[in-house]
Design a protein around this motif. Structure first.
Motif, PDB file in Angstrom:
ATOM      1  N   MET A   1       0.838  -1.183   0.000  1.00  0.00           N
ATOM      2  CA  MET A   1       0.000   0.000   0.000  1.00  0.00           C
ATOM      3  C   MET A   1       0.880   1.242   0.000  1.00  0.00           C
ATOM      4  SD  MET A   1      -3.076   0.813   2.550  1.00  0.00           S
ATOM      5  CE  MET A   1      -3.827   2.387   2.574  1.00  0.00           C
ATOM      6  N   GLU A   2       0.527   2.211  -0.811  1.00  0.00           N
ATOM      7  CA  GLU A   2       1.314   3.425  -0.924  1.00  0.00           C
ATOM      8  C   GLU A   2       1.018   4.361   0.244  1.00  0.00           C
ATOM      9  OE1 GLU A   2       0.214   5.061  -4.637  1.00  0.00           O
ATOM     10  OE2 GLU A   2       1.054   3.420  -5.770  1.00  0.00           O
ATOM     11  N   PRO A   3       2.002   5.149   0.607  1.00  0.00           N
ATOM     12  CA  PRO A   3       1.756   6.138   1.669  1.00  0.00           C
ATOM     13  C   PRO A   3       0.731   7.187   1.219  1.00  0.00           C
ATOM     14  CG  PRO A   3       4.104   5.861   1.279  1.00  0.00           C
ATOM     15  CD  PRO A   3       3.386   5.100   0.214  1.00  0.00           C
ATOM     16  N   HIS A   4      -0.111   7.573   2.151  1.00  0.00           N
ATOM     17  CA  HIS A   4      -1.158   8.534   1.833  1.00  0.00           C
ATOM     18  C   HIS A   4      -0.602   9.931   1.601  1.00  0.00           C
ATOM     19  CE1 HIS A   4      -4.438   5.770   2.497  1.00  0.00           C
ATOM     20  NE2 HIS A   4      -3.811   5.343   3.586  1.00  0.00           N
ATOM     21  N   TRP A   5       0.543  10.241   2.185  1.00  0.00           N
ATOM     22  CA  TRP A   5       1.082  11.588   2.014  1.00  0.00           C
ATOM     23  C   TRP A   5       1.506  11.838   0.576  1.00  0.00           C
ATOM     24  CZ3 TRP A   5       6.052  12.381   0.381  1.00  0.00           C
ATOM     25  CH2 TRP A   5       6.924  11.297   0.455  1.00  0.00           C
ATOM     26  N   GLN A   6       1.925  10.812  -0.148  1.00  0.00           N
ATOM     27  CA  GLN A   6       2.281  10.982  -1.560  1.00  0.00           C
ATOM     28  C   GLN A   6       1.059  11.356  -2.387  1.00  0.00           C
ATOM     29  OE1 GLN A   6       4.106   7.390  -2.890  1.00  0.00           O
ATOM     30  NE2 GLN A   6       6.110   7.906  -2.023  1.00  0.00           N
ATOM     31  N   ILE A   7      -0.049  10.720  -2.107  1.00  0.00           N
ATOM     32  CA  ILE A   7      -1.279  11.018  -2.838  1.00  0.00           C
ATOM     33  C   ILE A   7      -1.755  12.429  -2.524  1.00  0.00           C
ATOM     34  CG2 ILE A   7      -3.704  10.343  -3.121  1.00  0.00           C
ATOM     35  CD1 ILE A   7      -2.768   7.459  -2.487  1.00  0.00           C
ATOM     36  N   ILE A   8      -1.649  12.837  -1.274  1.00  0.00           N
ATOM     37  CA  ILE A   8      -2.069  14.179  -0.879  1.00  0.00           C
ATOM     38  C   ILE A   8      -1.192  15.236  -1.523  1.00  0.00           C
ATOM     39  CG2 ILE A   8      -2.255  15.758   1.084  1.00  0.00           C
ATOM     40  CD1 ILE A   8      -3.094  13.292   2.757  1.00  0.00           C
ATOM     41  N   VAL A   9       0.121  15.054  -1.490  1.00  0.00           N
ATOM     42  CA  VAL A   9       1.041  16.028  -2.087  1.00  0.00           C
ATOM     43  C   VAL A   9       0.846  16.088  -3.596  1.00  0.00           C
ATOM     44  CG1 VAL A   9       3.480  16.533  -2.523  1.00  0.00           C
ATOM     45  CG2 VAL A   9       2.734  15.897  -0.235  1.00  0.00           C
ATOM     46  N   PHE A  10       0.683  14.936  -4.237  1.00  0.00           N
ATOM     47  CA  PHE A  10       0.457  14.914  -5.679  1.00  0.00           C
ATOM     48  C   PHE A  10      -0.851  15.611  -6.041  1.00  0.00           C
ATOM     49  CE2 PHE A  10      -1.275  12.771  -9.480  1.00  0.00           C
ATOM     50  CZ  PHE A  10      -0.336  13.224 -10.400  1.00  0.00           C
ATOM     51  N   SER A  11      -1.904  15.382  -5.266  1.00  0.00           N
ATOM     52  CA  SER A  11      -3.182  16.038  -5.531  1.00  0.00           C
ATOM     53  C   SER A  11      -3.075  17.549  -5.388  1.00  0.00           C
ATOM     54  CB  SER A  11      -4.250  15.509  -4.582  1.00  0.00           C
ATOM     55  OG  SER A  11      -4.425  14.135  -4.752  1.00  0.00           O
ATOM     56  N   LEU A  12      -2.363  18.009  -4.374  1.00  0.00           N
ATOM     57  CA  LEU A  12      -2.168  19.449  -4.190  1.00  0.00           C
ATOM     58  C   LEU A  12      -1.369  20.053  -5.341  1.00  0.00           C
ATOM     59  CD1 LEU A  12      -1.469  19.652  -0.360  1.00  0.00           C
ATOM     60  CD2 LEU A  12      -3.524  20.383  -1.576  1.00  0.00           C
ATOM     61  N   LEU A  13      -0.363  19.336  -5.810  1.00  0.00           N
ATOM     62  CA  LEU A  13       0.424  19.826  -6.943  1.00  0.00           C
ATOM     63  C   LEU A  13      -0.405  19.884  -8.220  1.00  0.00           C
ATOM     64  CD1 LEU A  13       3.877  18.090  -6.418  1.00  0.00           C
ATOM     65  CD2 LEU A  13       3.369  20.525  -6.270  1.00  0.00           C
ATOM     66  N   VAL A  14      -1.261  18.899  -8.439  1.00  0.00           N
ATOM     67  CA  VAL A  14      -2.117  18.910  -9.624  1.00  0.00           C
ATOM     68  C   VAL A  14      -3.092  20.084  -9.564  1.00  0.00           C
ATOM     69  CG1 VAL A  14      -3.980  17.682 -10.821  1.00  0.00           C
ATOM     70  CG2 VAL A  14      -1.921  16.465 -10.150  1.00  0.00           C
ATOM     71  N   VAL A  15      -3.706  20.299  -8.415  1.00  0.00           N
ATOM     72  CA  VAL A  15      -4.637  21.417  -8.273  1.00  0.00           C
ATOM     73  C   VAL A  15      -3.913  22.747  -8.479  1.00  0.00           C
ATOM     74  CG1 VAL A  15      -6.079  22.652  -6.597  1.00  0.00           C
ATOM     75  CG2 VAL A  15      -6.258  20.170  -6.815  1.00  0.00           C
ATOM     76  N   ASP A  16      -2.719  22.888  -7.930  1.00  0.00           N
ATOM     77  CA  ASP A  16      -1.952  24.114  -8.083  1.00  0.00           C
ATOM     78  C   ASP A  16      -1.544  24.340  -9.535  1.00  0.00           C
ATOM     79  OD1 ASP A  16      -0.568  26.428  -7.017  1.00  0.00           O
ATOM     80  OD2 ASP A  16       1.280  25.316  -7.427  1.00  0.00           O
ATOM     81  N   SER A  17      -1.113  23.293 -10.211  1.00  0.00           N
ATOM     82  CA  SER A  17      -0.682  23.457 -11.599  1.00  0.00           C
ATOM     83  C   SER A  17      -1.861  23.751 -12.525  1.00  0.00           C
ATOM     84  CB  SER A  17       0.079  22.227 -12.080  1.00  0.00           C
ATOM     85  OG  SER A  17      -0.747  21.096 -12.093  1.00  0.00           O
ATOM     86  N   PHE A  53       2.782  21.938 -15.233  1.00  0.00           N
ATOM     87  CA  PHE A  53       1.799  20.862 -15.277  1.00  0.00           C
ATOM     88  C   PHE A  53       2.414  19.570 -15.802  1.00  0.00           C
ATOM     89  CE2 PHE A  53      -1.741  18.654 -17.471  1.00  0.00           C
ATOM     90  CZ  PHE A  53      -2.501  18.364 -16.350  1.00  0.00           C
ATOM     91  N   LEU A  54       3.228  19.674 -16.834  1.00  0.00           N
ATOM     92  CA  LEU A  54       3.898  18.503 -17.390  1.00  0.00           C
ATOM     93  C   LEU A  54       4.833  17.857 -16.363  1.00  0.00           C
ATOM     94  CD1 LEU A  54       4.435  16.748 -19.914  1.00  0.00           C
ATOM     95  CD2 LEU A  54       6.309  18.306 -20.424  1.00  0.00           C
ATOM     96  N   LEU A  55       5.578  18.671 -15.628  1.00  0.00           N
ATOM     97  CA  LEU A  55       6.475  18.132 -14.604  1.00  0.00           C
ATOM     98  C   LEU A  55       5.705  17.459 -13.472  1.00  0.00           C
ATOM     99  CD1 LEU A  55       9.174  20.931 -14.383  1.00  0.00           C
ATOM    100  CD2 LEU A  55       9.424  18.643 -15.351  1.00  0.00           C
ATOM    101  N   VAL A  56       4.557  17.998 -13.106  1.00  0.00           N
ATOM    102  CA  VAL A  56       3.726  17.356 -12.081  1.00  0.00           C
ATOM    103  C   VAL A  56       3.242  15.999 -12.567  1.00  0.00           C
ATOM    104  CG1 VAL A  56       1.517  17.530 -10.867  1.00  0.00           C
ATOM    105  CG2 VAL A  56       3.043  19.487 -10.932  1.00  0.00           C
ATOM    106  N   LEU A  57       2.846  15.919 -13.835  1.00  0.00           N
ATOM    107  CA  LEU A  57       2.417  14.625 -14.375  1.00  0.00           C
ATOM    108  C   LEU A  57       3.570  13.624 -14.430  1.00  0.00           C
ATOM    109  CD1 LEU A  57       0.010  15.651 -17.262  1.00  0.00           C
ATOM    110  CD2 LEU A  57      -0.550  14.904 -14.948  1.00  0.00           C
ATOM    111  N   VAL A  58       4.778  14.089 -14.738  1.00  0.00           N
ATOM    112  CA  VAL A  58       5.950  13.202 -14.750  1.00  0.00           C
ATOM    113  C   VAL A  58       6.234  12.697 -13.339  1.00  0.00           C
ATOM    114  CG1 VAL A  58       8.451  13.141 -15.111  1.00  0.00           C
ATOM    115  CG2 VAL A  58       6.969  14.145 -16.835  1.00  0.00           C
ATOM    116  N   ILE A  59       6.157  13.572 -12.354  1.00  0.00           N
ATOM    117  CA  ILE A  59       6.374  13.159 -10.967  1.00  0.00           C
ATOM    118  C   ILE A  59       5.333  12.112 -10.561  1.00  0.00           C
ATOM    119  CG2 ILE A  59       6.231  13.952  -8.568  1.00  0.00           C
ATOM    120  CD1 ILE A  59       7.517  16.567  -9.510  1.00  0.00           C
ATOM    121  N   GLY A  60       4.076  12.342 -10.926  1.00  0.00           N
ATOM    122  CA  GLY A  60       3.035  11.369 -10.621  1.00  0.00           C
ATOM    123  C   GLY A  60       3.256  10.037 -11.305  1.00  0.00           C
TER     124      GLY A  60
END
Length: 66
Positions: A1-17, A53-60
């Protein structure tokens, strides 16, 4: 199971971008009019927001979330 903090940080980055893309493509006039001197130092740029936005998608993708 993946850590929840990664999903939260990724979601915040997507919303920001996505917010940066909307501001640079649609809200440019509002940004410059309402922020005055601050807008001279941080202008809304379409290319940089698309790259962000592209960099956020690459990180995800690298984290296996996207």
């Amino acid at each position: 199971m993946e850590p929840h903090w990664q999903i939260i940080v990724f979601s915040l980055l997507v919303v920001d971008s996505v917010g940066a893309i909307i501001m640079s493509w649609c809200g440019r006039r509002w940004w410059i009019h309402n922020l005055g001197v601050f807008a001279e130092y941080f202008p809304p740029a379409k290319g940089w927001s698309a790259l962000y936005f592209l960099l956020v998608l690459v990180i995800g993708h690298l984290l296996g979330l996207y």
